[in-house]
Design a protein around this motif. Structure first.
Motif, PDB file in Angstrom:
ATOM      1  N   LEU A 196      20.686  18.856 -15.060  1.00 19.83           N
ATOM      2  CA  LEU A 196      19.844  19.227 -13.922  1.00 19.83           C
ATOM      3  C   LEU A 196      20.258  18.469 -12.670  1.00 19.83           C
ATOM      4  O   LEU A 196      20.328  19.046 -11.578  1.00 19.83           O
ATOM      5  CB  LEU A 196      18.369  18.933 -14.228  1.00 19.83           C
ATOM      6  CG  LEU A 196      17.593  20.009 -14.961  1.00 19.83           C
ATOM      7  CD1 LEU A 196      16.195  19.505 -15.296  1.00 19.83           C
ATOM      8  CD2 LEU A 196      17.516  21.277 -14.152  1.00 19.83           C
ATOM      9  N   ALA A 197      20.533  17.169 -12.812  1.00 18.08           N
ATOM     10  CA  ALA A 197      20.951  16.359 -11.662  1.00 18.08           C
ATOM     11  C   ALA A 197      22.265  16.880 -11.088  1.00 18.08           C
ATOM     12  O   ALA A 197      22.433  16.945  -9.858  1.00 18.08           O
ATOM     13  CB  ALA A 197      21.082  14.899 -12.063  1.00 18.08           C
ATOM     14  N   ALA A 198      23.188  17.273 -11.960  1.00 20.44           N
ATOM     15  CA  ALA A 198      24.476  17.794 -11.494  1.00 20.44           C
ATOM     16  C   ALA A 198      24.292  19.097 -10.730  1.00 20.44           C
ATOM     17  O   ALA A 198      24.902  19.313  -9.678  1.00 20.44           O
ATOM     18  CB  ALA A 198      25.426  17.998 -12.675  1.00 20.44           C
ATOM     19  N   VAL A 199      23.436  19.978 -11.239  1.00 21.45           N
ATOM     20  CA  VAL A 199      23.182  21.247 -10.563  1.00 21.45           C
ATOM     21  C   VAL A 199      22.497  20.998  -9.216  1.00 21.45           C
ATOM     22  O   VAL A 199      22.878  21.560  -8.200  1.00 21.45           O
ATOM     23  CB  VAL A 199      22.334  22.186 -11.444  1.00 21.45           C
ATOM     24  CG1 VAL A 199      21.858  23.400 -10.669  1.00 21.45           C
ATOM     25  CG2 VAL A 199      23.125  22.616 -12.672  1.00 21.45           C
ATOM     26  N   ARG A 200      21.479  20.134  -9.237  1.00 21.35           N
ATOM     27  CA  ARG A 200      20.774  19.831  -7.990  1.00 21.35           C
ATOM     28  C   ARG A 200      21.722  19.220  -6.960  1.00 21.35           C
ATOM     29  O   ARG A 200      21.593  19.475  -5.764  1.00 21.35           O
ATOM     30  CB  ARG A 200      19.614  18.878  -8.260  1.00 21.35           C
ATOM     31  CG  ARG A 200      18.447  19.550  -8.936  1.00 21.35           C
ATOM     32  CD  ARG A 200      17.279  18.589  -9.113  1.00 21.35           C
ATOM     33  NE  ARG A 200      16.138  19.274  -9.657  1.00 21.35           N
ATOM     34  CZ  ARG A 200      15.513  18.921 -10.762  1.00 21.35           C
ATOM     35  NH1 ARG A 200      15.894  17.847 -11.429  1.00 21.35           N
ATOM     36  NH2 ARG A 200      14.486  19.607 -11.191  1.00 21.35           N
TER      37      ARG A 200
END
Length: 106
Positions: free
Chosen positions: A64-68
């Motif tokens: 999720l952090a990578a996508v965000r």
């Protein structure tokens, strides 16, 4: 073919018994139907007992952090980690669950 069971709730929560109130709170917290909350609970316990068979269909916090991190700051687009943030009205979640169930039918 789908299988169905009847779940009988206890009047109070114990180590081996659950209340309907507990299920209702979990479903509301997750933003899903009570039926889906039961599936999530069973899958989490299964994954804990049998980690070698875990198939993750949800992004990890790192994913999720990578996508965000890849979303441009100048847009209004965002990634949510809970459908309750998208479907605030409980009836919307019920309609979404009903719609999603049609995808798994041949």
């Amino acid at each position: 073919m789908a299988h169905a069971i009847t779940v009988r709730f206890d009047d109070e929560k114990t180590i081996t018994g659950a209340t309907h109130f507990a299920l209702k709170r979990i479903a509301e917290h997750l933003g899903v139907s009570q039926n889906k909350a039961v599936h999530i609970a069973i899958n989490r316990l299964y994954d804990q007992f049998f980690p070698e068979g875990v198939a993750h269909d949800m992004p990890t916090p790192e994913e999720l952090a990578a996508v965000r991190g890849r979303i441009p700051h100048e847009t209004s687009t965002h990634v949510v980690d809970s459908l309750s943030k998208v479907f605030a009205d409980p009836q919307d979640r019920v309609r979404m669950d009903a719609s999603m169930s049609t995808f798994s039918k041949p």
